[in-house]
Design a protein around this motif. Sequence first.
Motif, short mmCIF file in Angstrom:
data_model
loop_
_atom_site.label_atom_id
_atom_site.label_comp_id
_atom_site.label_asym_id
_atom_site.label_seq_id
_atom_site.Cartn_x
_atom_site.Cartn_y
_atom_site.Cartn_z
N GLU A 92 16.62 -17.16 -11.32
CA GLU A 92 16.81 -15.83 -10.75
C GLU A 92 16.54 -15.84 -9.25
OE1 GLU A 92 14.07 -13.61 -13.07
OE2 GLU A 92 15.30 -13.67 -14.89
N GLY A 93 17.09 -14.86 -8.54
CA GLY A 93 16.86 -14.80 -7.10
C GLY A 93 17.72 -15.81 -6.36
N ARG A 94 17.45 -15.95 -5.07
CA ARG A 94 18.20 -16.89 -4.25
C ARG A 94 17.98 -18.31 -4.74
NH1 ARG A 94 16.80 -19.13 0.61
NH2 ARG A 94 14.97 -17.78 0.74
N ARG A 95 19.06 -19.10 -4.75
CA ARG A 95 18.99 -20.45 -5.29
C ARG A 95 18.01 -21.32 -4.52
NH1 ARG A 95 21.28 -25.66 -5.02
NH2 ARG A 95 22.42 -25.22 -3.09
N LEU A 96 17.22 -22.08 -5.27
CA LEU A 96 16.35 -23.09 -4.71
C LEU A 96 16.79 -24.46 -5.24
CD1 LEU A 96 12.89 -21.30 -5.07
CD2 LEU A 96 14.30 -21.49 -3.01
N GLN A 97 16.23 -25.51 -4.68
CA GLN A 97 16.70 -26.85 -5.06
C GLN A 97 15.52 -27.78 -5.31
OE1 GLN A 97 20.03 -28.18 -2.78
NE2 GLN A 97 19.45 -30.34 -2.95
N ILE A 98 15.58 -28.50 -6.43
CA ILE A 98 14.59 -29.52 -6.74
C ILE A 98 14.97 -30.80 -6.00
CG2 ILE A 98 13.53 -30.90 -8.57
CD1 ILE A 98 14.23 -28.59 -10.51
N VAL A 99 14.00 -31.39 -5.28
CA VAL A 99 14.30 -32.57 -4.49
C VAL A 99 13.49 -33.80 -4.92
CG1 VAL A 99 15.01 -31.23 -2.48
CG2 VAL A 99 12.62 -31.93 -2.71
N ALA A 100 12.47 -33.60 -5.76
CA ALA A 100 11.66 -34.74 -6.20
C ALA A 100 10.85 -34.32 -7.42
CB ALA A 100 10.73 -35.21 -5.08
#
Length: 322
Positions: A92-100
Amino acid sequence: MPRIAYFGPSGTFTEMALAQFEKLGTIAAVGPDSAVGPDGAVEWGGAVERVTAASPPAALEAVRSGAADAAVVPIESSIEGAVPPTLDALSEGRRLQIVAETEIEVAFTILGRPGVTLDSARTVSAYPIALNQVRQWLQATMPNAQVQSASSNAGAAEDVAAGIADAAVSTRLAGERLALPTLADGIIDVEGARTRFVLVTPPRPVAPRTGADRTAVVLEPPNDPGTLPAALAEFGIRNIDLTFIESRPTRSQFGTYRFFIDCAGHIEDSLVAEALTAFHRKMPLRFLGSWPIATGTGGSVPPPIDEHVQWLSDIRAGRGDL
């Protein structure tokens, strides 16, 4: 100096995971000293400011609001499975990104007020997810103690320090920080229990594939018969190994669900890219990231299709006998 939010207060396993990210040099941050390392992970060469958050969703919201550059949150337990608050906040909300990602072996420390013993403790404060991992031990060792819910593992220790509880299911780090006596250590119902934590940033270019990667997406298929099997078939027909699948309600109406899926491979792998493109044509899809796996148990890498691409190129050019 990057600000990294984590599920606190100080003394949680999440803070230990953050320390591990720092030690490994895989803290992703927006800053002049960040760079992509040889393993494809984003490295940070400078100091980090740790920012506590009251919950995994609060840590992720700090990233969305700009109050933090990245966040460390738990996402999966080998005993309890998925961590729902983290999954819901990522969807939900603005997209975030998993990086590690990283993994922590989990075993709990039972802390107490000075003078309290395992036999004399009448109240035990425990974070619900932790409670489920030591329930058998508590029933066998402290059967007369009443369990109280805590906001986190470190919060349970703070309850003891504040006189709200006699004992806590917590961590050794929290006990050292608050100078609380240890009543028992290394407590866990299932030996070898581990929790996986992820490092999350605003959307950014995906680090190059390493050959040992994980890709995560959120799918929201229409509520029609056969939709989910058809969606999963996009992975199956391409021999893509699924390593995690979890459903969560959309909270809009009965019978509507989102599906969190992790697969072995990277968005730069041709077969993974094909599958994601097919999903995007058919249903809402949120890309959560592609990143190097923490251990060697990330599933089988999708098979290369170079030979088949070359075959197609030859056919188009009028070459080839088959």
